[in-house]
Design an enzyme around this catalytic site. Structure first.
Site, PDB file in Angstrom:
ATOM      1  N   HIS A 177      47.627  40.773  31.854  1.00 18.29           N
ATOM      2  CA  HIS A 177      48.637  41.832  31.882  1.00 18.29           C
ATOM      3  C   HIS A 177      49.625  41.600  33.029  1.00 18.29           C
ATOM      4  CE1 HIS A 177      49.940  46.183  31.615  1.00 18.29           C
ATOM      5  NE2 HIS A 177      50.213  45.955  32.889  1.00 18.29           N
ATOM      6  N   GLU A 178      49.097  41.265  34.205  1.00 18.47           N
ATOM      7  CA  GLU A 178      49.972  41.045  35.361  1.00 18.47           C
ATOM      8  C   GLU A 178      50.782  39.759  35.228  1.00 18.47           C
ATOM      9  OE1 GLU A 178      50.532  43.412  37.252  1.00 18.47           O
ATOM     10  OE2 GLU A 178      48.885  44.625  36.483  1.00 18.47           O
ATOM     11  N   HIS A 181      53.961  40.432  33.500  1.00 21.72           N
ATOM     12  CA  HIS A 181      55.015  40.956  34.378  1.00 21.72           C
ATOM     13  C   HIS A 181      55.688  39.823  35.158  1.00 21.72           C
ATOM     14  CE1 HIS A 181      54.364  45.111  33.512  1.00 21.72           C
ATOM     15  NE2 HIS A 181      53.153  45.153  34.010  1.00 21.72           N
ATOM     16  N   GLU A 259      55.318  48.264  30.382  1.00 21.27           N
ATOM     17  CA  GLU A 259      53.854  48.320  30.405  1.00 21.27           C
ATOM     18  C   GLU A 259      53.284  48.065  29.013  1.00 21.27           C
ATOM     19  OE1 GLU A 259      51.713  48.486  32.935  1.00 21.27           O
ATOM     20  OE2 GLU A 259      53.467  48.332  34.231  1.00 21.27           O
TER      21      GLU A 259
END
Length: 676
Positions: A177-178, A181, A259
């Site tokens: 997930h990170e 980003h 997100e």
């Protein structure tokens, strides 16, 4: 349809521009409110009776509006600039804001070792340098964030609760997930947002400061002055909350959709919906919107960066920075799922765990990867070492693979994980792990990769290293040289990326010294080999001047850089077909306007010229880069195939352009099918 890497980068740039306009709108609203409020206070409390009725706005003191406007604008803009100055170090400055602790790369704590392994695997699979890793101590909830101005200075921070409450698959989902980003440009956007929001909040902080001043005690005159300051403080505080409102509105508008994208990308990267899905369910199990709560004064400032809501205030509703957990979970699984309990795992955690404590399962290692050295100059041996499944570019074997290269940029695929696992296992087997754990060892590691196999030249190069690092350094780079002789050719560049967390701790002067020493080693034999060129290009891209700054966009079209494009295409053509570079060059030149039909001669392909060309090409707009990369791919895959040298060159060029190309791995069967 999934949105590609370049489209995401362009979207992040457009959002950045929109943020500026929203910031300007917020400043105007605050300025108008402060002027109206302070003007009303003056006219009805301090101006002579009836002055407003007789003179209107002329009853205000001279320069009242202009002075108030100037002060408010200077406070907001000054607060923004000061905050951005504080964040000039990028991700590490953000991690320090919340008191996070850097995880030592040599840590023997089992939970920290597991986290480092997951981050390294994901970095190798993504084609970016390994981020530095931080832990938020005394935070037993589950949360994480990525921060940095670009992938070269990224950090990943997780809470202690994420370490102790998540399984390896769940932790991998959070890290995936990170990484989304990082790759999608959200990270840079979020750091900029911190500076803008701080400027909007500065007025509220100043109003609170005025109210907290102790003017009430003492003389009548002093109490009168306190009344004036208190009234001004209340007005400024109220006006400052307009900035708070706008800040929340901006964060909510930017963060929520990003997100959801990161959740989807985390599933895509890991091919395991239960990873990020179970992590979110455990966050809900700790208290719905409170499962990621962060107890720190700066938690609100960074609330838009965290994976889960860091504050209960505005945790839900139209000003929320995150979509509802249940909605995120439903999107991942396709149907509603219950929250999960999140007890702490029964895992030994400590610097010296005892012999009976279970070690992490070793990563799979294919026997024969670290085989005996190939004969120097043996083309067949080098190509054999690049067999499918070993080299990170082995899967690049045919036209079908070529078509997928641009789409693969910024999109790590589970097929890349076997390479990452084998490389990390090979690092242990070759005894290179200690060199990745400290700054001196990491410097000697990358310098050791530049040491020639020919003994006379190697002795001269080792003497150069010893003059800078001391006599013991010669033995260390010799050990790296011996290990490099046993590596497949595709391991050098990823190994340098694994050394980046330690190398990024170096001050700028030490980085410049390292690059200068690398150039001296390359020049020791009077020529620049392809492996030397590729490794130095990556080192300069990762450690060179301006590495911690945001690269501005200066060129909207490739037509502005036709000379630079021709130079780089000529390099790829010479590497792909040294016997007929013109034939390979023309395959890519047809895709670019102004590139010409003839390549630049081999003698003009100097290291400094190519480096300067890559630097300028990196200033292209995101949507202008894919066409250039397609041209490079066409050259590398001329006649429907390529070799490991051209593919490695292609991967290095992508790294220099901040377009991370994951390892293109295929099984033996897939490679044979593609070749057929």
């Amino acid at each position: 349809m999934a949105i590609g890497f370049f489209e995401q980068q362009d979207s992040a740039r457009r959002i950045s521009r929109r943020l500026i306009w929203l910031f300007i709108a917020a400043v105007i609203a605050i300025v108008v409110t402060v002027n109206v409020a302070l003007g009303a206070v003056y006219l009805f409390a301090f101006a002579p009776h009836g002055a407003w009725a007789r003179y209107g706005l002329d009853a205000l003191p001279h320069y009242f509006v202009s002075t108030t406007t100037a002060v408010v604008v200077l406070m907001i803009v000054g607060g923004t600039l000061l905050q951005m100055l504080d964040l000039r170090e990028g991700g590490e400055a953000v991690a320090r804001m919340v008191g996070a602790r850097l995880v030592d790369p040599s840590s023997r704590d089992q939970l920290e070792r597991r986290l480092l392994n997951v981050v390294e695997e994901m970095a190798l699979a993504s084609g970016i340098p390994a981020p530095r890793v931080y832990v938020l101590e005394r935070q037993d909830t589950i949360n994480a964030f990525a921060a940095g101005l670009n992938p070269r200075d990224a950090v990943i921070t997780v809470t202690h609760g994420a370490l102790t409450r998540l399984t390896r698959d769940e932790l991998q989902g959070v890290v995936g997930h990170e990484f989304s980003h990082i790759l999608n440009g959200d990270m840079t956007l979020n750091v900029r947002l911190i500076g803008l929001l701080h400027g909007l909040l500065i007025l509220a902080l100043f109003g609170r400061f005025l109210l907290d001043l102790d003017w009430a005690r003492g003389s009548t005159d002093r109490r009168s002055r306190w009344g004036v300051m208190a009234a001004a403080g209340i007005v400024i505080l109220a006006a400052g909350y307009i900035g708070v409102f706008f800040g929340r509105l901006i964060k909510a508008g930017v963060s929520r959709q990003r997100e959801l994208l990161a959740d989807a990308s985390g599933v895509q990267f890991t091919r395991n919906a239960d990873g990020i899905g179970s992590a979110l369910r455990k966050i809900g199990g700790l208290g719905d919107e409170a499962g990621g709560q962060i107890d720190h004064p700066h938690a609100e400032t960074l609330s838009h960066m965290f994976m889960a809501p860091a504050r209960l205030n505005f945790a839900s509703g139209w000003l929320a920075t995150h979509p509802p957990l249940r909605e995120r979970i439903r999107r991942i699984y396709g149907h509603p799922m219950d929250f999960l309990p999140a007890p702490e795992l029964v895992v030994w955690s400590g610097p010296d765990y005892p012999a009976q404590a279970p070690e992490l399962a070793p990563l799979p290692f294919t026997p024969g990867l670290a085989s005996a050295p190939a004969a120097a100059g043996s083309e067949g041996a080098a190509d054999a070492a690049a067999a499918p499944g070993i080299s990170p570019v082995a899967g690049l074997v045919g036209a079908a693979a070529a078509a997928g290269v641009p789409a693969a940029i910024g999109r790590p695929h589970p097929a890349s994980r076997p390479f990452a696992e084998r490389l990390l296992s090979g690092v242990e087997s070759l005894g290179l792990r200690p060199a990745l754990s400290d700054t001196t060892g990491a410097q000697l590691l990358v310098l050791g990769l530049l040491i020639e196999q020919e003994q006379t030249i190697a002795a001269h190069q080792e003497q150069i290293v010893a003059q800078t690092y001391g006599p013991n350094a010669a033995a260390q780079v010799e050990a790296v040289r011996n290990a490099a002789a046993r590596m497949p050719p595709g391991w050098r560049l990823p190994l340098a990326d694994l050394a980046m967390p330690a190398l990024r701790k170096l001050p700028p002067a030490a980085r410049d010294r390292l690059l200068a020493l690398a150039r001296k080693l390359i020049a020791a034999d009077g020529r620049v080999t392809l492996p030397e060129f590729l490794l130095y290009t990556v080192l300069e891209a990762r450690l060179g001047p301006g590495v911690q700054s945001v690269r501005p966009v200066r060129y909207a079209s490739l037509r502005d850089l036709s000379a630079e494009a021709r130079l780089v295409l000529s390099l790829v053509a010479t590497v792909r077909m040294p016997e007929a570079p013109a034939h390979a060059y023309q395959a890519g030149a047809r895709l670019l306007d102004g590139a010409g039909t003839e390549p630049i001669g081999r003698e003009a392909l100097a290291l400094d010229k190519v480096s300067a060309a890559l630097h300028r090409l990196n200033l292209l707009a995101p949507l202008a880069k894919p066409q250039f990369i397609k041209a490079c791919v066409a050259v590398a895959f001329v006649d429907g195939s390529t070799n490991w040298r051209a593919a490695s060159c292609l991967r290095t060029l992508c790294a220099a352009l901040d377009c991370p190309l994951p390892p293109q791995i295929e099984s033996d069967e897939q490679a044979q099918d593609a070749a057929a």
